[in-house]
Design a protein around this motif. Structure first.
Motif, PDB file in Angstrom:
ATOM      1  N   MET A 151      52.040  12.278  43.818  1.00  0.00           N
ATOM      2  CA  MET A 151      51.661  10.924  44.176  1.00  0.00           C
ATOM      3  C   MET A 151      51.155  10.206  42.925  1.00  0.00           C
ATOM      4  SD  MET A 151      49.138   9.894  47.214  1.00  0.00           S
ATOM      5  CE  MET A 151      48.208   8.428  47.171  1.00  0.00           C
ATOM      6  N   ALA A 152      51.675   9.038  42.672  1.00  0.00           N
ATOM      7  CA  ALA A 152      51.291   8.266  41.485  1.00  0.00           C
ATOM      8  C   ALA A 152      49.914   7.640  41.663  1.00  0.00           C
ATOM      9  CB  ALA A 152      52.323   7.180  41.225  1.00  0.00           C
ATOM     10  N   LEU A 153      49.177   7.622  40.583  1.00  0.00           N
ATOM     11  CA  LEU A 153      47.871   6.985  40.599  1.00  0.00           C
ATOM     12  C   LEU A 153      48.046   5.479  40.518  1.00  0.00           C
ATOM     13  CD1 LEU A 153      45.974   9.321  38.124  1.00  0.00           C
ATOM     14  CD2 LEU A 153      45.807   9.294  40.611  1.00  0.00           C
ATOM     15  N   LYS A 154      47.172   4.758  41.163  1.00  0.00           N
ATOM     16  CA  LYS A 154      47.238   3.297  41.144  1.00  0.00           C
ATOM     17  C   LYS A 154      46.261   2.735  40.117  1.00  0.00           C
ATOM     18  CE  LYS A 154      48.589   2.830  45.939  1.00  0.00           C
ATOM     19  NZ  LYS A 154      48.278   2.249  47.248  1.00  0.00           N
ATOM     20  N   ALA A 155      46.573   1.538  39.659  1.00  0.00           N
ATOM     21  CA  ALA A 155      45.684   0.841  38.728  1.00  0.00           C
ATOM     22  C   ALA A 155      44.379   0.480  39.432  1.00  0.00           C
ATOM     23  CB  ALA A 155      46.366  -0.414  38.202  1.00  0.00           C
ATOM     24  N   THR A 156      43.317   0.427  38.661  1.00  0.00           N
ATOM     25  CA  THR A 156      42.029  -0.036  39.162  1.00  0.00           C
ATOM     26  C   THR A 156      41.967  -1.537  38.944  1.00  0.00           C
ATOM     27  OG1 THR A 156      40.991   2.061  38.566  1.00  0.00           O
ATOM     28  CG2 THR A 156      39.525   0.177  38.899  1.00  0.00           C
ATOM     29  N   ILE A 157      41.603  -2.255  39.965  1.00  0.00           N
ATOM     30  CA  ILE A 157      41.529  -3.718  39.882  1.00  0.00           C
ATOM     31  C   ILE A 157      40.132  -4.114  39.432  1.00  0.00           C
ATOM     32  CG2 ILE A 157      41.745  -5.883  41.150  1.00  0.00           C
ATOM     33  CD1 ILE A 157      44.375  -4.250  40.703  1.00  0.00           C
ATOM     34  N   ILE A 158      40.082  -4.915  38.379  1.00  0.00           N
ATOM     35  CA  ILE A 158      38.826  -5.393  37.811  1.00  0.00           C
ATOM     36  C   ILE A 158      38.747  -6.899  38.011  1.00  0.00           C
ATOM     37  CG2 ILE A 158      37.418  -5.540  35.701  1.00  0.00           C
ATOM     38  CD1 ILE A 158      38.073  -2.620  36.516  1.00  0.00           C
ATOM     39  N   LYS A 159      37.679  -7.362  38.591  1.00  0.00           N
ATOM     40  CA  LYS A 159      37.413  -8.794  38.713  1.00  0.00           C
ATOM     41  C   LYS A 159      36.460  -9.172  37.584  1.00  0.00           C
ATOM     42  CE  LYS A 159      39.399  -9.483  42.772  1.00  0.00           C
ATOM     43  NZ  LYS A 159      40.431 -10.423  43.058  1.00  0.00           N
ATOM     44  N   ALA A 160      36.868 -10.115  36.766  1.00  0.00           N
ATOM     45  CA  ALA A 160      36.061 -10.477  35.593  1.00  0.00           C
ATOM     46  C   ALA A 160      35.712 -11.954  35.601  1.00  0.00           C
ATOM     47  CB  ALA A 160      36.826 -10.138  34.317  1.00  0.00           C
ATOM     48  N   ARG A 161      34.485 -12.209  35.215  1.00  0.00           N
ATOM     49  CA  ARG A 161      34.029 -13.578  34.974  1.00  0.00           C
ATOM     50  C   ARG A 161      33.347 -13.572  33.615  1.00  0.00           C
ATOM     51  NH1 ARG A 161      29.641 -16.944  38.344  1.00  0.00           N
ATOM     52  NH2 ARG A 161      28.326 -15.579  37.129  1.00  0.00           N
ATOM     53  N   LEU A 162      33.880 -14.398  32.705  1.00  0.00           N
ATOM     54  CA  LEU A 162      33.343 -14.480  31.354  1.00  0.00           C
ATOM     55  C   LEU A 162      32.803 -15.880  31.117  1.00  0.00           C
ATOM     56  CD1 LEU A 162      36.255 -12.811  29.322  1.00  0.00           C
ATOM     57  CD2 LEU A 162      34.356 -11.694  30.492  1.00  0.00           C
ATOM     58  N   ASN A 163      31.595 -15.946  30.636  1.00  0.00           N
ATOM     59  CA  ASN A 163      30.997 -17.206  30.211  1.00  0.00           C
ATOM     60  C   ASN A 163      30.976 -17.157  28.689  1.00  0.00           C
ATOM     61  OD1 ASN A 163      29.654 -19.571  29.901  1.00  0.00           O
ATOM     62  ND2 ASN A 163      27.794 -18.924  30.972  1.00  0.00           N
ATOM     63  N   ILE A 164      31.898 -17.887  28.051  1.00  0.00           N
ATOM     64  CA  ILE A 164      32.111 -17.773  26.609  1.00  0.00           C
ATOM     65  C   ILE A 164      31.539 -18.968  25.867  1.00  0.00           C
ATOM     66  CG2 ILE A 164      33.873 -17.612  24.795  1.00  0.00           C
ATOM     67  CD1 ILE A 164      35.674 -16.253  26.901  1.00  0.00           C
ATOM     68  N   SER A 165      30.766 -18.657  24.836  1.00  0.00           N
ATOM     69  CA  SER A 165      30.274 -19.665  23.893  1.00  0.00           C
ATOM     70  C   SER A 165      30.735 -19.233  22.509  1.00  0.00           C
ATOM     71  CB  SER A 165      28.746 -19.759  23.924  1.00  0.00           C
ATOM     72  OG  SER A 165      28.296 -20.169  25.189  1.00  0.00           O
TER      73      SER A 165
END
Length: 181
Positions: A1-15
């Motif tokens: 059985m193939a492993l699935k990708a891990t889903i990452i939710k990202a929020r970046l506040n960039i200065s």
């Protein structure tokens, strides 16, 4: 059985004080089963360092002919090609022939110096190539900040990056090996 990708939710506040770019980005990122937290977080850092509305994540580890991030112009030409790790000089040469700008974020435990000594002369002739070295210890600390829900504040000034979340604050120096800052 193939492993699935891990889903990452990202929020970046960039200065980004260097480019006068101040914006918040939210996106979903797939972490390949073979991708370490260190590499995934360096991808996020690379996005932050070059953030704009045209920069996108590619298929990454799933596609040999694509970088980690790129910016494709409206005419289909590649404006920016972003690589991670200790890339082969042939891959970088190919990228330099395809893109207006190529950026490599080099990292790796104890092997960066040997890699640079081996490839420096071969890469010196590429005017559109910039290589930035990230210290292994710093990328390990960055990896410790990985989670399925990233909420990061990233400040960029001169050759330093400050990354913080609700628990940790980290200063990462950027060492320019080749190209203009």
């Amino acid at each position: 059985m193939a492993l699935k990708a891990t889903i990452i939710k990202a929020r970046l506040n960039i200065s980004d004080l260097n480019r006068h770019h101040y914006q918040q980005y939210s996106f979903t990122l797939a972490q390949h089963p073979s991708e370490t937290d260190q590499r995934m977080m360096i991808r996020v850092l690379a996005f932050a360092l070059n953030a704009n509305d045209n920069l996108v994540f590619t298929k990454g580890l799933c596609a040999d002919d694509e970088p980690e991030l790129w910016w494709i112009n409206d005419d289909g030409s590649i404006h920016l090609w972003v690589e991670l790790g200790l890339a082969d000089d042939k891959r970088l040469k190919k990228a330099c022939s395809r893109a207006q700008q190529v950026l490599l974020y080099a990292y790796g435990e104890g092997s960066q110096q040997a890699w640079w000594q081996k490839h420096q002369a071969k890469l010196a002739g590429f005017d559109n190539l910039r290589i930035v070295s990230l210290a292994y210890e710093d990328t390990q600390k960055l990896a410790a900040m990985a989670s399925r829900s990233l909420d990061l504040t990233i400040t960029i000034e001169d050759n330093e990056v400050w990354v913080s979340d609700s628990e940790t604050s980290l200063q990462i120096p950027l060492t320019l090996l080749q190209g203009q800052g």
